[in-house]
Scaffold this active site. Structure first.
Site, PDB file in Angstrom:
ATOM      1  N   TYR A 205      -3.537 -11.144  15.655  1.00 51.36           N
ATOM      2  CA  TYR A 205      -3.417 -10.012  14.733  1.00 51.36           C
ATOM      3  C   TYR A 205      -4.568  -9.035  14.927  1.00 51.36           C
ATOM      4  CZ  TYR A 205      -3.758  -7.485  10.292  1.00 51.36           C
ATOM      5  OH  TYR A 205      -3.881  -6.503   9.338  1.00 51.36           O
TER       6      TYR A 205
ATOM      7  N   LYS B 211      -4.356  -5.069  16.227  1.00 49.70           N
ATOM      8  CA  LYS B 211      -4.863  -3.972  15.393  1.00 49.70           C
ATOM      9  C   LYS B 211      -5.979  -3.220  16.111  1.00 49.70           C
ATOM     10  CE  LYS B 211      -3.825  -2.982  11.731  1.00 49.70           C
ATOM     11  NZ  LYS B 211      -2.829  -1.974  11.267  1.00 49.70           N
TER      12      LYS B 211
ATOM     13  N   VAL C 212       8.609   2.696  14.271  1.00 48.66           N
ATOM     14  CA  VAL C 212       7.386   3.062  14.984  1.00 48.66           C
ATOM     15  C   VAL C 212       7.369   2.562  16.422  1.00 48.66           C
ATOM     16  CG1 VAL C 212       6.002   3.261  12.880  1.00 48.66           C
ATOM     17  CG2 VAL C 212       6.058   1.076  14.131  1.00 48.66           C
TER      18      VAL C 212
ATOM     19  N   LEU D 270       0.825  -1.201   0.000  1.00 49.44           N
ATOM     20  CA  LEU D 270       0.000   0.000   0.000  1.00 49.44           C
ATOM     21  C   LEU D 270       0.859   1.251   0.000  1.00 49.44           C
ATOM     22  CD1 LEU D 270      -2.645   1.591   0.256  1.00 49.44           C
ATOM     23  CD2 LEU D 270      -2.527   1.206   2.742  1.00 49.44           C
TER      24      LEU D 270
END
Length: 291
Positions: A134, A138, A48, A23
């Site tokens: 996961y 998120k 990050v 992306l």
């Protein structure tokens, strides 16, 4: 994209974190095509998981897009702490740093925050109930973004494919060329979404000054993995025998949502056109993705 929208983007400095992913690369290309001042950052430039790195890295930018993520869904089941460091702590660091820098944060999330048991498209404000590591990481990232930076756009997506990375269409086209028959799951339903279309949607959301909140960045319509494979094979020129099967035949460490169809009411409410039907968009994307 209209000239007015392009001019609006040109007045802002964009930073794309995780810019080497599928992306991220398409978002950088989309911004470059419209003459937007955009900077790409990968992990070597902005880590990050390190607040100091993030705080220094976001200085001077108006729009920061977080494309950085741990996306190895099955590996996350046994390495949840590592996935959490990227997907949750990383999101928190970016949200905190962008809030201090007075920058708008665009955070890319996933359909995996839902349980996959619905029978109608998930609304943006539907209760979340992740069933995998996961999905949990998120979901925690979404919570952190909302808590730390009021000026945010959370964009959930699903079933992403693109030219700049491994993806389902490339895998299936390769298998179709090598085998006489394929068995494909037909009891998981979702919305195949081209990264080029998601990149365009992100730019249009920002240019529309959409209200802070959660949006769904997926194609319209729905299909199963079997239905998507039929479309992929039609575009690839191969002709294997396709057989329908169920998720029970492909047991994976992380549970897959049976139903990953997301609604787009928030986009419509913000005056932003959702991405077009998945099958029409695939016909446009196929030549590039399968090249």
């Amino acid at each position: 994209m209209s000239d007015g929208v392009t001019q609006h983007s040109r007045g802002r400095r964009w930073l794309v974190v995780g810019a080497r992913g599928m992306l991220g690369q398409d978002l950088m290309a989309t911004l470059a095509a419209t003459g937007v001042d955009a900077t790409a950052a990968d992990r070597s430039e902005i880590d990050v998981t390190d607040l100091a790195s993030v705080t220094a890295g976001v200085q001077g930018f108006d729009i920061v897009v977080n494309c950085a993520a741990w996306t190895a869904v099955d590996d996350a089941e046994t390495r949840e702490a590592e996935a959490f460091a990227v997907n949750a702590v990383g999101a928190a660091n970016l949200a905190r740093a962008t809030a201090a820098a007075r920058a708008r944060l665009v955070h890319v999330s996933t359909d995996y925050v839902f349980d996959g048991h619905a029978d109608a498209p998930y609304a943006e404000d539907a209760p979340i109930a992740p069933r995998s590591a996961y999905g949990r990481t998120k979901a925690a990232g979404e919570w952190a973004v909302r808590a730390e930076n009021p000026d945010h756009l959370i964009v959930r997506t699903a079933w992403l494919y693109g030219a700049n990375g491994a993806c389902f269409p490339k895998t299936m086209a390769g298998l179709a060329a090598a085998r006489d028959s394929l068995s494909v799951v037909d009891d998981q339903v979702g919305q195949p979404t081209w990264t080029v279309d998601l990149a365009d949607l992100i730019v249009r959301l920002v240019d529309a000054d959409a209200p802070s909140g959660t949006y769904h960045g997926t194609s319209r319509g729905q299909t199963s993995w079997f239905g998507f494979t039929e479309a992929i094979i039609a575009s690839s020129g191969a002709s294997p025998d396709l057989q329908r099967t169920t998720s029970d035949a492909f047991v994976r460490p992380a549970p897959r949502p049976a139903y990953s169809v997301l609604g787009h009411d928030a986009l419509v409410g913000a005056g932003v056109e959702p991405i077009g039907p998945w099958d029409e968009r695939w016909k446009v994307a196929a030549g590039t993705v399968l090249a």
